[in-house]
Design a protein around this motif. Structure first.
Motif, PDB file in Angstrom:
ATOM      1  N   VAL A 131       0.849  -1.191   0.000  1.00  0.00           N
ATOM      2  CA  VAL A 131       0.000   0.000   0.000  1.00  0.00           C
ATOM      3  C   VAL A 131       0.885   1.241   0.000  1.00  0.00           C
ATOM      4  O   VAL A 131       2.017   1.220   0.499  1.00  0.00           O
ATOM      5  N   SER A 132       0.351   2.292  -0.584  1.00  0.00           N
ATOM      6  CA  SER A 132       1.018   3.583  -0.543  1.00  0.00           C
ATOM      7  C   SER A 132      -0.043   4.571  -0.083  1.00  0.00           C
ATOM      8  O   SER A 132      -0.988   4.845  -0.825  1.00  0.00           O
ATOM      9  N   GLY A 133       0.080   5.043   1.149  1.00  0.00           N
ATOM     10  CA  GLY A 133      -1.010   5.849   1.701  1.00  0.00           C
ATOM     11  C   GLY A 133      -2.279   5.027   1.689  1.00  0.00           C
ATOM     12  O   GLY A 133      -2.272   3.834   2.007  1.00  0.00           O
ATOM     13  N   GLU A 134      -3.373   5.646   1.256  1.00  0.00           N
ATOM     14  CA  GLU A 134      -4.677   4.959   1.237  1.00  0.00           C
ATOM     15  C   GLU A 134      -4.828   4.017   0.046  1.00  0.00           C
ATOM     16  O   GLU A 134      -5.824   3.312  -0.070  1.00  0.00           O
ATOM     17  N   GLN A 135      -3.836   4.033  -0.827  1.00  0.00           N
ATOM     18  CA  GLN A 135      -3.959   3.291  -2.093  1.00  0.00           C
ATOM     19  C   GLN A 135      -3.354   1.890  -2.019  1.00  0.00           C
ATOM     20  O   GLN A 135      -2.249   1.726  -1.486  1.00  0.00           O
ATOM     21  N   VAL A 136      -4.061   0.900  -2.558  1.00  0.00           N
ATOM     22  CA  VAL A 136      -3.503  -0.457  -2.639  1.00  0.00           C
ATOM     23  C   VAL A 136      -2.814  -0.590  -3.999  1.00  0.00           C
ATOM     24  O   VAL A 136      -3.461  -0.523  -5.039  1.00  0.00           O
ATOM     25  N   LEU A 137      -1.480  -0.754  -3.981  1.00  0.00           N
ATOM     26  CA  LEU A 137      -0.744  -0.859  -5.248  1.00  0.00           C
ATOM     27  C   LEU A 137      -0.719  -2.293  -5.762  1.00  0.00           C
ATOM     28  O   LEU A 137      -0.645  -2.537  -6.955  1.00  0.00           O
ATOM     29  N   ALA A 138      -0.755  -3.253  -4.845  1.00  0.00           N
ATOM     30  CA  ALA A 138      -0.774  -4.671  -5.236  1.00  0.00           C
ATOM     31  C   ALA A 138      -1.348  -5.477  -4.086  1.00  0.00           C
ATOM     32  O   ALA A 138      -1.143  -5.130  -2.925  1.00  0.00           O
ATOM     33  N   SER A 139      -2.096  -6.519  -4.411  1.00  0.00           N
ATOM     34  CA  SER A 139      -2.622  -7.402  -3.365  1.00  0.00           C
ATOM     35  C   SER A 139      -2.805  -8.792  -3.962  1.00  0.00           C
ATOM     36  O   SER A 139      -3.653  -8.987  -4.833  1.00  0.00           O
ATOM     37  N   LEU A 140      -1.977  -9.718  -3.518  1.00  0.00           N
ATOM     38  CA  LEU A 140      -2.016 -11.075  -4.072  1.00  0.00           C
ATOM     39  C   LEU A 140      -2.332 -12.083  -2.979  1.00  0.00           C
ATOM     40  O   LEU A 140      -1.865 -11.956  -1.845  1.00  0.00           O
ATOM     41  N   VAL A 141      -3.132 -13.082  -3.335  1.00  0.00           N
ATOM     42  CA  VAL A 141      -3.483 -14.140  -2.382  1.00  0.00           C
ATOM     43  C   VAL A 141      -3.255 -15.487  -3.058  1.00  0.00           C
ATOM     44  O   VAL A 141      -3.747 -15.718  -4.165  1.00  0.00           O
ATOM     45  N   ALA A 142      -2.502 -16.359  -2.389  1.00  0.00           N
ATOM     46  CA  ALA A 142      -2.334 -17.732  -2.888  1.00  0.00           C
ATOM     47  C   ALA A 142      -3.134 -18.643  -1.968  1.00  0.00           C
ATOM     48  O   ALA A 142      -2.796 -18.795  -0.789  1.00  0.00           O
ATOM     49  N   THR A 143      -4.227 -19.202  -2.471  1.00  0.00           N
ATOM     50  CA  THR A 143      -5.050 -20.066  -1.624  1.00  0.00           C
ATOM     51  C   THR A 143      -4.439 -21.463  -1.575  1.00  0.00           C
ATOM     52  O   THR A 143      -3.663 -21.850  -2.437  1.00  0.00           O
ATOM     53  N   GLN A 144      -4.827 -22.195  -0.540  1.00  0.00           N
ATOM     54  CA  GLN A 144      -4.308 -23.556  -0.385  1.00  0.00           C
ATOM     55  C   GLN A 144      -5.442 -24.570  -0.435  1.00  0.00           C
ATOM     56  O   GLN A 144      -5.292 -25.676   0.066  1.00  0.00           O
ATOM     57  N   HIS A 145      -6.567 -24.187  -1.013  1.00  0.00           N
ATOM     58  CA  HIS A 145      -7.728 -25.084  -0.977  1.00  0.00           C
ATOM     59  C   HIS A 145      -7.414 -26.459  -1.538  1.00  0.00           C
ATOM     60  O   HIS A 145      -7.880 -27.480  -1.037  1.00  0.00           O
ATOM     61  N   ASP A 146      -6.563 -26.502  -2.570  1.00  0.00           N
ATOM     62  CA  ASP A 146      -6.206 -27.791  -3.184  1.00  0.00           C
ATOM     63  C   ASP A 146      -5.509 -28.716  -2.177  1.00  0.00           C
ATOM     64  O   ASP A 146      -5.659 -29.930  -2.228  1.00  0.00           O
ATOM     65  N   VAL A 147      -4.751 -28.128  -1.239  1.00  0.00           N
ATOM     66  CA  VAL A 147      -4.009 -28.934  -0.254  1.00  0.00           C
ATOM     67  C   VAL A 147      -4.958 -29.537   0.781  1.00  0.00           C
ATOM     68  O   VAL A 147      -4.810 -30.693   1.183  1.00  0.00           O
ATOM     69  N   HIS A 148      -5.932 -28.740   1.231  1.00  0.00           N
ATOM     70  CA  HIS A 148      -6.752 -29.137   2.392  1.00  0.00           C
ATOM     71  C   HIS A 148      -8.105 -29.755   2.029  1.00  0.00           C
ATOM     72  O   HIS A 148      -8.739 -30.352   2.892  1.00  0.00           O
ATOM     73  N   GLU A 149      -8.490 -29.610   0.780  1.00  0.00           N
ATOM     74  CA  GLU A 149      -9.811 -30.041   0.329  1.00  0.00           C
ATOM     75  C   GLU A 149     -10.137 -31.478   0.728  1.00  0.00           C
ATOM     76  O   GLU A 149     -11.174 -31.767   1.320  1.00  0.00           O
ATOM     77  N   ARG A 150      -9.190 -32.375   0.456  1.00  0.00           N
ATOM     78  CA  ARG A 150      -9.511 -33.796   0.694  1.00  0.00           C
ATOM     79  C   ARG A 150      -9.597 -34.131   2.175  1.00  0.00           C
ATOM     80  O   ARG A 150     -10.068 -35.200   2.542  1.00  0.00           O
ATOM     81  N   PHE A 151      -9.111 -33.236   3.044  1.00  0.00           N
ATOM     82  CA  PHE A 151      -9.210 -33.476   4.492  1.00  0.00           C
ATOM     83  C   PHE A 151     -10.455 -32.808   5.084  1.00  0.00           C
ATOM     84  O   PHE A 151     -10.757 -32.989   6.259  1.00  0.00           O
ATOM     85  N   GLY A 152     -11.135 -31.998   4.301  1.00  0.00           N
ATOM     86  CA  GLY A 152     -12.349 -31.324   4.769  1.00  0.00           C
ATOM     87  C   GLY A 152     -12.078 -30.240   5.792  1.00  0.00           C
ATOM     88  O   GLY A 152     -12.979 -29.807   6.509  1.00  0.00           O
ATOM     89  N   GLY A 153     -10.860 -29.771   5.874  1.00  0.00           N
ATOM     90  CA  GLY A 153     -10.500 -28.707   6.822  1.00  0.00           C
ATOM     91  C   GLY A 153      -9.005 -28.443   6.720  1.00  0.00           C
ATOM     92  O   GLY A 153      -8.281 -29.214   6.067  1.00  0.00           O
ATOM     93  N   VAL A 154      -8.555 -27.373   7.368  1.00  0.00           N
ATOM     94  CA  VAL A 154      -7.144 -26.993   7.254  1.00  0.00           C
ATOM     95  C   VAL A 154      -6.260 -27.914   8.110  1.00  0.00           C
ATOM     96  O   VAL A 154      -6.514 -28.092   9.300  1.00  0.00           O
ATOM     97  N   VAL A 155      -5.226 -28.479   7.491  1.00  0.00           N
ATOM     98  CA  VAL A 155      -4.252 -29.301   8.227  1.00  0.00           C
ATOM     99  C   VAL A 155      -3.048 -28.397   8.535  1.00  0.00           C
ATOM    100  O   VAL A 155      -2.327 -27.994   7.614  1.00  0.00           O
TER     101      VAL A 155
END
Ligand code: KG4
Ligand code: ZN
Length: 337
Positions: free
Chosen positions: A18-42
């Motif tokens: 962020v620069s002041g009130e401005q968001v210059l970049a925002s990235l999220v890497a989800t892990q749903h593929d890792v935890h899906e088969r366990f039905g919850g976060v491991v």
């Protein structure tokens, strides 16, 4: 001030600038593929995936912002609450950057991040207002009387709302994460098909929440229905819609009660469950009816992200706050108590 933010409290690795009130970049890497088969976060698997993701994600966020580390004035990272092994990955990465660059470091409470996400979209929100944080780990209602003057009005006594969404989705065979799956399935069901009683607390005027009763009621209805063989698609859709309706209306009524109690002018919705479409529309309509301005951030600011962490980090750094490099990760930490 340009601030790099890192979030790794649960199953999303996120980096933002962020620069002041401005968001210059925002990235999220989800892990749903890792935890899906366990039905919850491991937790162990989550930490390992954060380890793989954190450095490339920070690099990608800087590239997106068209900046290098030389342009960054401070680093913020979530230090609580969350899975300790996961928190430590983002926290250590942030500390290492701050230390080697000789720039200030600040630890941010994840709940402060959620509570302030709306101000990234709407600018500073007039006080007093109420803020509802509904996520996989929390269901808390706050009175916000100053930028960081927060008082807890009520919290869940058992499951968090998101946890209840995830468990009911699992019961209905809708997969993980359950919230978005229920949200989709509910579109096809009748929200009035099943009635769930709202929990009552002995303490008059309590603003606490409870979701274990409704979760058990779903389990019992489902068990009853399964006696005649596999449940129908219609039953699944009706239960998804009715459960969602009950949770959304319970959450929104608490917001209204809290707002009346403190004389709030507005109400902020935050946390992963705030991505729920029924909750968003009910929150908007009930608040408007009550003369409260609703502040509902866009979906990407509701679920876990690093923009909200960088934002709170910037506000605190600009106010002269610093965290020591000895700051540790903490699993449980409410705010405003
Ligand atoms: O804030 P968040 O991304 O992570 C935590 O800090 O917990 O919230 C995740 C929670 C999960 O329980 C997920 O099922 C729920 O938010 N969620 C939803 C929706 N999208 C995510 N719940 C209901 N409807 C949705 N559309
Ligand atoms: Zn969260």
């Amino acid at each position: 001030m340009r601030v790099l933010g890192i979030e790794s409290s649960c199953d999303e690795t996120a980096a933002a600038v962020v620069s002041g009130e401005q968001v210059l970049a925002s990235l999220v890497a989800t892990q749903h593929d890792v935890h899906e088969r366990f039905g919850g976060v491991v937790p162990e698997l989550a930490s390992r995936r954060h380890m793989e993701n954190v450095v490339p994600l920070v690099a990608a966020a800087l590239t997106d912002a068209e900046l290098t580390l030389d342009d960054i004035d401070g680093v913020a990272a979530t230090y609580a609450p969350g899975l300790v092994g996961s928190l430590l990955v983002g926290l250590m990465a942030a500390k290492a950057i701050a230390y080697t660059r000789g720039i200030p470091f600040i630890g941010v409470n994840h709940l402060d991040g959620h509570l302030n996400a709306a101000s990234l979209e709407f600018g500073p929100i007039p006080h007093p207002h109420v803020g509802l944080v509904v996520s996989g780990g929390h269901t808390s209602l706050y009175a916000v009387t100053g930028r960081f003057d927060v008082k807890l009005l009520g919290a869940t006594r058992d499951d968090a709302a998101g946890e209840a969404f995830d468990k009911v989705a699992k019961l209905l065979g809708l997969g993980y994460p359950g919230g978005p799956a229920i949200d989709r399935m509910a579109q096809r069901g009748d929200p009035k098909a099943m009635r769930f009683t709202r929990p009552k607390f002995s303490q008059e005027g309590s603003l606490d929440f409870s979701f274990s009763g409704i979760k058990t009621a779903c389990l019992l209805k489902h068990r009853e229905e399964s006696k005649n063989g596999e449940v129908s698609g219609g039953f699944v859709a009706d239960m998804a819609a009715s459960f969602q309706e009950a949770v959304a209306s319970f959450l929104v009524e608490r917001v209204v009660e809290g707002a009346r109690k403190i004389g709030a002018k507005g109400a902020v919705l935050a946390g992963g469950v705030a991505a729920n479409r029924r909750l968003r529309s009910l929150f908007e309509s009930r608040c408007t009816e009550e003369g409260l301005t609703p502040y509902i951030p866009p979906m990407e600011l509701c679920t876990d992200n690093a923009a909200m962490i960088a934002h709170v980090g910037r506000l605190k750094l600009e106010a002269g706050e610093r965290s020591p490099l000895t700051l540790n990760a903490v699993a449980n930490m409410e705010i405003g108590i």
